[in-house]
Design an enzyme around this catalytic site. Sequence first.
Site, PDB file in Angstrom:
ATOM      1  N   HIS A  96     -10.364  -5.273  -1.768  1.00 38.37           N
ATOM      2  CA  HIS A  96      -8.994  -5.483  -1.284  1.00 38.37           C
ATOM      3  C   HIS A  96      -9.016  -5.754   0.217  1.00 38.37           C
ATOM      4  O   HIS A  96      -9.892  -5.281   0.939  1.00 38.37           O
ATOM      5  CB  HIS A  96      -8.097  -4.283  -1.596  1.00 38.37           C
ATOM      6  CG  HIS A  96      -8.653  -2.967  -1.147  1.00 38.37           C
ATOM      7  ND1 HIS A  96      -9.612  -2.286  -1.860  1.00 38.37           N
ATOM      8  CD2 HIS A  96      -8.388  -2.214  -0.041  1.00 38.37           C
ATOM      9  CE1 HIS A  96      -9.912  -1.156  -1.230  1.00 38.37           C
ATOM     10  NE2 HIS A  96      -9.195  -1.098  -0.124  1.00 38.37           N
ATOM     11  N   HIS A 107      -6.659  -5.341   3.558  1.00 35.30           N
ATOM     12  CA  HIS A 107      -5.460  -4.704   4.118  1.00 35.30           C
ATOM     13  C   HIS A 107      -4.785  -5.669   5.094  1.00 35.30           C
ATOM     14  O   HIS A 107      -5.444  -6.253   5.960  1.00 35.30           O
ATOM     15  CB  HIS A 107      -5.830  -3.468   4.949  1.00 35.30           C
ATOM     16  CG  HIS A 107      -6.389  -2.324   4.175  1.00 35.30           C
ATOM     17  ND1 HIS A 107      -5.647  -1.221   3.835  1.00 35.30           N
ATOM     18  CD2 HIS A 107      -7.636  -2.088   3.695  1.00 35.30           C
ATOM     19  CE1 HIS A 107      -6.411  -0.348   3.187  1.00 35.30           C
ATOM     20  NE2 HIS A 107      -7.622  -0.853   3.092  1.00 35.30           N
ATOM     21  N   ASP A 109       0.862  -1.180   0.000  1.00 33.81           N
ATOM     22  CA  ASP A 109       0.000   0.000   0.000  1.00 33.81           C
ATOM     23  C   ASP A 109       0.905   1.239   0.000  1.00 33.81           C
ATOM     24  O   ASP A 109       1.876   1.310   0.758  1.00 33.81           O
ATOM     25  CB  ASP A 109      -0.882  -0.023   1.261  1.00 33.81           C
ATOM     26  CG  ASP A 109      -1.970   1.038   1.230  1.00 33.81           C
ATOM     27  OD1 ASP A 109      -3.144   0.664   1.289  1.00 33.81           O
ATOM     28  OD2 ASP A 109      -1.635   2.236   1.167  1.00 33.81           O
TER      29      ASP A 109
HETATM   30  P1  5GP Z   1      -9.532   1.719   1.274  1.00 36.04           P
HETATM   31  O1  5GP Z   1      -9.611   3.044   1.981  1.00 36.04           O
HETATM   32  O2  5GP Z   1     -10.323   1.729  -0.023  1.00 36.04           O
HETATM   33  O3  5GP Z   1      -9.851   0.546   2.138  1.00 36.04           O
HETATM   34  O4  5GP Z   1      -7.994   1.547   0.901  1.00 36.04           O
HETATM   35  C1  5GP Z   1      -7.417   1.947  -0.285  1.00 36.04           C
HETATM   36  C2  5GP Z   1      -5.932   1.904  -0.102  1.00 36.04           C
HETATM   37  O5  5GP Z   1      -5.322   1.954  -1.378  1.00 36.04           O
HETATM   38  C3  5GP Z   1      -5.369   3.084   0.690  1.00 36.04           C
HETATM   39  O6  5GP Z   1      -4.714   2.582   1.856  1.00 36.04           O
HETATM   40  C4  5GP Z   1      -4.386   3.748  -0.278  1.00 36.04           C
HETATM   41  O7  5GP Z   1      -3.204   4.157   0.360  1.00 36.04           O
HETATM   42  C5  5GP Z   1      -4.117   2.664  -1.290  1.00 36.04           C
HETATM   43  N1  5GP Z   1      -3.834   3.131  -2.639  1.00 36.04           N
HETATM   44  C6  5GP Z   1      -4.579   4.021  -3.350  1.00 36.04           C
HETATM   45  N2  5GP Z   1      -4.048   4.179  -4.589  1.00 36.04           N
HETATM   46  C7  5GP Z   1      -2.957   3.367  -4.643  1.00 36.04           C
HETATM   47  C8  5GP Z   1      -1.994   3.090  -5.672  1.00 36.04           C
HETATM   48  O8  5GP Z   1      -2.034   3.623  -6.782  1.00 36.04           O
HETATM   49  N3  5GP Z   1      -1.026   2.188  -5.380  1.00 36.04           N
HETATM   50  C9  5GP Z   1      -0.947   1.575  -4.157  1.00 36.04           C
HETATM   51  N4  5GP Z   1       0.049   0.713  -3.983  1.00 36.04           N
HETATM   52  N5  5GP Z   1      -1.836   1.811  -3.169  1.00 36.04           N
HETATM   53  C10 5GP Z   1      -2.831   2.706  -3.410  1.00 36.04           C
END
Ligand code: 5GP
Length: 136
Positions: A99, A101, A30
């Site tokens: 996804h 985490h 991430d």
């Molecule tokens: P959510 O908030 O949807 O559960 O988590 C999305 C996660 O994706 C966030 O922790 C953010 O840092 C990560 N993220 C967003 N865009 C990218 C990207 O382009 N590459 C990577 N490696 N992580 C990303």
Amino acid sequence: MDNCIFCKIANHEIPGKIIYEDDICMAFLDLSQTTDGHTLVIPKNHYAHILEVDSQTLAHMMEVVQKVALQLQNQLHAKGFNIITNMNEVAGQTVHHFHIHIIPRYDQHDGFEAHYLDRSQDANLDDIYQKITGLK
Ligand code: 5GP
Ligand code: ZN
């Protein structure tokens, strides 16, 4: 899916720091690195969230979560993990490609906080239970 950042990573259209990959899923770092080694496990096919993904893919992803967590434990000396998925904006989901985490934990003040409010004095457990189980 067009314009999905995680589909692009899954298809190698944009780079990612990939830790694990097979035909079904992928694990990569991430960008935010909430703690060192913060990793996301995604299916290669596009599903918006956990309720859309089929059970075989989900089961396989959980095996991969376990494998990657073991690797992070061994290589980064993580002492524990928070393993979570956010579903929809209300729960903080920002990327609408399912996804999981994997957040390695090193100590209780390492940057990640899972805070559960204790409503045990106010919540009506019987009422909630009856609603969920259809007894009401
Ligand atoms: P959510 O908030 O949807 O559960 O988590 C999305 C996660 O994706 C966030 O922790 C953010 O840092 C990560 N993220 C967003 N865009 C990218 C990207 O382009 N590459 C990577 N490696 N992580 C990303
Ligand atoms: Zn996608």
